[in-house]
Design a protein around this motif. Structure first.
Motif, PDB file in Angstrom:
ATOM      1  N   ARG A   1      16.065  38.575  47.313  1.00  0.00           N
ATOM      2  CA  ARG A   1      14.620  38.312  47.275  1.00  0.00           C
ATOM      3  C   ARG A   1      13.843  39.568  47.654  1.00  0.00           C
ATOM      4  NH1 ARG A   1      11.130  34.740  44.960  1.00  0.00           N
ATOM      5  NH2 ARG A   1       9.138  35.345  45.808  1.00  0.00           N
ATOM      6  N   ARG A   2      14.326  40.279  48.664  1.00  0.00           N
ATOM      7  CA  ARG A   2      13.680  41.521  49.093  1.00  0.00           C
ATOM      8  C   ARG A   2      13.677  42.554  47.961  1.00  0.00           C
ATOM      9  NH1 ARG A   2      16.339  44.612  54.023  1.00  0.00           N
ATOM     10  NH2 ARG A   2      16.070  46.638  53.070  1.00  0.00           N
ATOM     11  N   LEU A   3      14.778  42.623  47.225  1.00  0.00           N
ATOM     12  CA  LEU A   3      14.879  43.572  46.116  1.00  0.00           C
ATOM     13  C   LEU A   3      13.922  43.202  44.984  1.00  0.00           C
ATOM     14  CD1 LEU A   3      16.195  45.988  44.720  1.00  0.00           C
ATOM     15  CD2 LEU A   3      18.031  44.447  43.977  1.00  0.00           C
ATOM     16  N   VAL A   4      13.904  41.929  44.605  1.00  0.00           N
ATOM     17  CA  VAL A   4      13.003  41.497  43.531  1.00  0.00           C
ATOM     18  C   VAL A   4      11.545  41.727  43.941  1.00  0.00           C
ATOM     19  CG1 VAL A   4      12.195  39.543  42.143  1.00  0.00           C
ATOM     20  CG2 VAL A   4      14.639  39.825  42.573  1.00  0.00           C
ATOM     21  N   ASP A   5      11.201  41.389  45.171  1.00  0.00           N
ATOM     22  CA  ASP A   5       9.830  41.584  45.644  1.00  0.00           C
ATOM     23  C   ASP A   5       9.431  43.054  45.622  1.00  0.00           C
ATOM     24  OD1 ASP A   5       9.564  38.864  46.025  1.00  0.00           O
ATOM     25  OD2 ASP A   5       9.766  38.959  48.210  1.00  0.00           O
ATOM     26  N   ALA A   6      10.325  43.933  46.056  1.00  0.00           N
ATOM     27  CA  ALA A   6      10.034  45.371  46.059  1.00  0.00           C
ATOM     28  C   ALA A   6       9.849  45.878  44.629  1.00  0.00           C
ATOM     29  CB  ALA A   6      11.140  46.144  46.773  1.00  0.00           C
ATOM     30  N   ALA A   7      10.692  45.432  43.721  1.00  0.00           N
ATOM     31  CA  ALA A   7      10.566  45.839  42.316  1.00  0.00           C
ATOM     32  C   ALA A   7       9.263  45.323  41.721  1.00  0.00           C
ATOM     33  CB  ALA A   7      11.767  45.339  41.514  1.00  0.00           C
ATOM     34  N   LEU A   8       8.885  44.119  42.085  1.00  0.00           N
ATOM     35  CA  LEU A   8       7.678  43.490  41.562  1.00  0.00           C
ATOM     36  C   LEU A   8       6.419  44.275  41.915  1.00  0.00           C
ATOM     37  CD1 LEU A   8       6.471  41.018  40.080  1.00  0.00           C
ATOM     38  CD2 LEU A   8       6.367  39.887  42.298  1.00  0.00           C
ATOM     39  N   VAL A   9       6.373  44.812  43.109  1.00  0.00           N
ATOM     40  CA  VAL A   9       5.172  45.545  43.536  1.00  0.00           C
ATOM     41  C   VAL A   9       5.305  47.057  43.358  1.00  0.00           C
ATOM     42  CG1 VAL A   9       4.456  43.738  45.142  1.00  0.00           C
ATOM     43  CG2 VAL A   9       5.853  45.637  45.982  1.00  0.00           C
ATOM     44  N   GLY A  10       6.394  47.506  42.733  1.00  0.00           N
ATOM     45  CA  GLY A  10       6.566  48.940  42.479  1.00  0.00           C
ATOM     46  C   GLY A  10       6.896  49.759  43.706  1.00  0.00           C
ATOM     47  N   ASP A  11       7.573  49.152  44.660  1.00  0.00           N
ATOM     48  CA  ASP A  11       7.909  49.806  45.924  1.00  0.00           C
ATOM     49  C   ASP A  11       9.286  50.474  45.808  1.00  0.00           C
ATOM     50  OD1 ASP A  11       8.435  50.545  48.549  1.00  0.00           O
ATOM     51  OD2 ASP A  11       8.399  48.502  49.336  1.00  0.00           O
ATOM     52  N   LEU A  12       9.302  51.711  45.322  1.00  0.00           N
ATOM     53  CA  LEU A  12      10.564  52.429  45.129  1.00  0.00           C
ATOM     54  C   LEU A  12      11.350  52.583  46.433  1.00  0.00           C
ATOM     55  CD1 LEU A  12      12.575  53.916  43.322  1.00  0.00           C
ATOM     56  CD2 LEU A  12      11.151  55.969  43.580  1.00  0.00           C
TER      57      LEU A  12
END
Length: 140
Positions: free
Chosen positions: A11-22
């Motif tokens: 979930r943390r990975l998907v959320d980071a990808a969703l907001v563009g948080d490299l």
């Protein structure tokens, strides 16, 4: 790793990808999040990064083992390449193709549109040219 921790990292990975948080994507991967994962709605981090045109995140996820042709979603499915092509995100399209994405793979388990169909519907001639050069064929 236990299932609960894996689910939290996914979930943390998907959320980071969703907001563009490299940095967040890299951190989640280092912590053990699987690159080939999905959130409860079936969205993969590669798909959400591709749709938003985050080519840097797309490259990191592909290098970490995300498969370029995995469909995302539950019910109505989408591929990362279709998502990137739909919005004319040429650099994300290029990254996916460089990692073996099929330029003719139709979404919705083969019954929907292909990347070239999506790119052709918008004002994205550079994306269309890139897909055609990669072997994309127009719909019959």
């Amino acid at each position: 790793m236990n299932r609960r921790k894996r689910k939290k990292l996914s979930r943390r990975l998907v959320d980071a990808a969703l907001v563009g948080d490299l940095p967040g994507v890299r951190s989640a991967l280092r912590a053990g999040a699987p690159a080939e994962t999905a959130d409860p709605a079936g969205s993969t981090p590669l798909y959400v990064a591709s749709v938003s045109g985050a080519a840097d995140i797309v490259r990191v996820l592909l290098a970490a083992g995300a498969r370029p042709d995995t469909e995302s979603g539950i019910g109505s499915e989408g591929t990362p390449l279709c998502g990137a092509a739909c919005w004319g995100h040429t650099e994300a399209v290029r990254a996916l193709l460089e990692h073996g994405a099929d330029p003719n793979l139709r979404e919705d388990h083969g019954t929907g549109w292909a990347p070239l169909d999506w790119a052709s519907k918008g004002p994205y001639p550079e994306t269309v040219d890139l897909l055609v050069t990669a072997g994309a064929r127009p719909r019959d």
